[in-house]
Enzyme design. Structure first.
Site, PDB file in Angstrom:
ATOM      1  N   CYS A  65       0.840  -1.198   0.000  1.00 18.87           N
ATOM      2  CA  CYS A  65       0.000   0.000   0.000  1.00 18.87           C
ATOM      3  C   CYS A  65       0.876   1.250   0.000  1.00 18.87           C
ATOM      4  O   CYS A  65       1.969   1.265   0.577  1.00 18.87           O
ATOM      5  CB  CYS A  65      -0.903  -0.010   1.229  1.00 18.87           C
ATOM      6  SG  CYS A  65      -1.993   1.428   1.367  1.00 18.87           S
TER       7      CYS A  65
ATOM      8  N   SER B 114       0.506   3.825   1.638  1.00 18.90           N
ATOM      9  CA  SER B 114       0.710   4.304   3.007  1.00 18.90           C
ATOM     10  C   SER B 114       1.991   3.726   3.598  1.00 18.90           C
ATOM     11  O   SER B 114       2.710   4.406   4.339  1.00 18.90           O
ATOM     12  CB  SER B 114      -0.492   3.932   3.883  1.00 18.90           C
ATOM     13  OG  SER B 114      -1.667   4.528   3.395  1.00 18.90           O
TER      14      SER B 114
ATOM     15  N   HIS C 259       4.892   5.742   2.461  1.00 12.43           N
ATOM     16  CA  HIS C 259       5.084   6.990   3.203  1.00 12.43           C
ATOM     17  C   HIS C 259       6.017   6.781   4.395  1.00 12.43           C
ATOM     18  O   HIS C 259       6.871   7.628   4.693  1.00 12.43           O
ATOM     19  CB  HIS C 259       3.740   7.525   3.699  1.00 12.43           C
ATOM     20  CG  HIS C 259       2.907   8.184   2.647  1.00 12.43           C
ATOM     21  ND1 HIS C 259       3.439   8.974   1.662  1.00 12.43           N
ATOM     22  CD2 HIS C 259       1.558   8.187   2.435  1.00 12.43           C
ATOM     23  CE1 HIS C 259       2.476   9.437   0.879  1.00 12.43           C
ATOM     24  NE2 HIS C 259       1.324   8.967   1.333  1.00 12.43           N
TER      25      HIS C 259
ATOM     26  N   HIS D 298      -0.032  -3.629   6.353  1.00 10.94           N
ATOM     27  CA  HIS D 298      -1.321  -3.497   7.038  1.00 10.94           C
ATOM     28  C   HIS D 298      -2.505  -3.904   6.157  1.00 10.94           C
ATOM     29  O   HIS D 298      -3.653  -3.702   6.566  1.00 10.94           O
ATOM     30  CB  HIS D 298      -1.511  -2.043   7.495  1.00 10.94           C
ATOM     31  CG  HIS D 298      -1.585  -1.074   6.361  1.00 10.94           C
ATOM     32  ND1 HIS D 298      -0.455  -0.600   5.714  1.00 10.94           N
ATOM     33  CD2 HIS D 298      -2.640  -0.505   5.729  1.00 10.94           C
ATOM     34  CE1 HIS D 298      -0.821   0.223   4.751  1.00 10.94           C
ATOM     35  NE2 HIS D 298      -2.148   0.295   4.746  1.00 10.94           N
TER      36      HIS D 298
ATOM     37  N   CYS E 247      -7.440  -2.859   3.125  1.00  5.99           N
ATOM     38  CA  CYS E 247      -7.120  -1.431   3.202  1.00  5.99           C
ATOM     39  C   CYS E 247      -7.565  -0.695   1.947  1.00  5.99           C
ATOM     40  O   CYS E 247      -8.472   0.115   1.980  1.00  5.99           O
ATOM     41  CB  CYS E 247      -5.626  -1.206   3.437  1.00  5.99           C
ATOM     42  SG  CYS E 247      -5.193   0.551   3.482  1.00  5.99           S
TER      43      CYS E 247
END
Length: 361
Positions: free
Chosen positions: A38, A40, A43, A59, A163
């Site tokens: 993902c 995220s 990041h 996640h 997610c």
């Protein structure tokens, strides 16, 4: 077990041996089947958001229950599950007011640095990530961090629901509450954006405008329900959307996590429209909007994990997939091994993929 450990931002993750303990009374041990890469996670890999390191990231996952704690009654060994970072207690004000995705109970939603579920043979502690740490062959999680699903749901696709699908689809249907016939612009057509496009299409939006600089992603977005495509490399996206709609959209869904695109989302709204910011905008970036436009009824709002009630929403998404109404097969760009995780994130950063999925088998 094998896991991918991030030691420092901007450095490749190390594939190494780690361990986890037996489940506590309200914990569940899961054999990870698939985990999605993902944006995220990227990041945190790039240091845009602080987190204690070293840590096992990840996640977005699905797997099979291996063992349960003494107080767990919801699942049993052998059950197929999707995990979710939106761990809920079911008792705080947020949960009881119908907002479990923003549960405030830190005894179940452990803050960074508080988890003690991972171990290894090195002196420094090994940190968990978002209560899941899915880039490992096993996950030890709180019982309220998972949802049981049908055994006939392919786990490769179920992981995406954990997610990306939940975040994008939920932003449209839960946070923005798009109504049939309304117009929607989706900025950024990665995994989350594709889910937002599909969510808008399934909700009955009259017009769904996909905005992305990647022509392949725009083509896929059209296949999944977008009625129009805008490439910011070819024209100003705000002007293009305003022209296409004759004055702006009812909803703009921002899925990139940049202040510039968040401002674009707000500026392409019709009077009374709502811009929903889904992407993770780094903490040092500010959003600037014209205050007069707020007085004219335009709204700017955020969305956390699609404002989900994941034990309700995710089984419904599974049903939509199995009915052929939610399309996920088309946006799995690559199935990789754990050893290929660093290459997978490099491909993501280069814009080569919609979603890469790790197969732990």
């Amino acid at each position: 077990m094998k896991a991918a450990v991030l030691h420092e931002p901007h450095q490749p993750m190390e594939i190494t041996d780690v361990a986890t303990r037996s489940p506590g009374p309200r914990e569940v041990l899961i054999a990870t089947a698939y985990a999605g890469l993902c944006h995220s996670d990227l990041h945190f890999i790039e240091g845009l958001f602080p987190h204690p390191l070293p840590a096992v990231l990840g996640h977005e996952a699905a797997g099979v229950v291996g063992a349960v704690g003494s107080a767990v009654t919801y699942v049993k060994p052998g059950d197929h599950v999707i995990t979710c970072l939106s761990v809920f207690c079911g008792e705080c004000e947020r949960c009881l007011s119908g907002n479990p995705s923003t549960c405030s109970d830190t005894s179940v939603k452990l803050p960074p640095g508080a988890s003690d579920r991972l171990e290894w043979d090195r002196p420094e502690p090994l940190h968990g990530f978002l209560n899941l740490s899915a880039f490992a062959e096993l996950m030890l999680v709180h019982e309220h961090a998972l949802v049981k699903i049908r055994d006939d749901m392919p786990l490769e696709k179920a992981a995406l629901i954990g997610c990306g699908v939940m975040t994008g689809f939920g932003a449209v249907n839960n946070t923005a509450q798009v109504r049939w016939g309304e117009s929607v612009a989706v900025i950024g057509c990665g995994g989350v954006g594709m889910a937002a496009v599909e969510g808008a299409h399934i909700a009955g939006a009259g017009r769904v405008i996909a905005v992305d600089t990647n022509s392949d992603k725009l083509e896929l977005a059209r296949m999944l329900g977008a009625t129009d495509a805008v490439n910011p490399l070819e024209s100003d996206p705000v002007e293009a959307v305003l022209e296409l709609t004759g004055g702006g959209v009812h909803h703009a869904i921002e899925c990139l996590g940049m202040n510039t695109t968040a401002e674009q989302a707000f500026n392409m709204l019709a009077l009374g429209g709502t811009a929903t910011i889904v992407g993770m905008i780094p903490a040092d970036q500010k959003i600037s909007v014209d205050g007069m436009q707020l007085l004219r009824g335009r709204t700017l709002k955020g969305s956390s994990m699609g404002s989900n009630r994941f034990r309700i929403d995710m089984p419904r998404l599974v049903e939509l997939y199995l009915q052929g109404r939610l399309h996920l097969d088309e946006w799995v760009s690559a199935v990789i091994t754990l050893d290929q995780i660093n290459d997978g994130f490099a491909d993501m950063k280069a814009g080569k993929v919609v979603r890469s999925v790790i197969n732990f088998d």
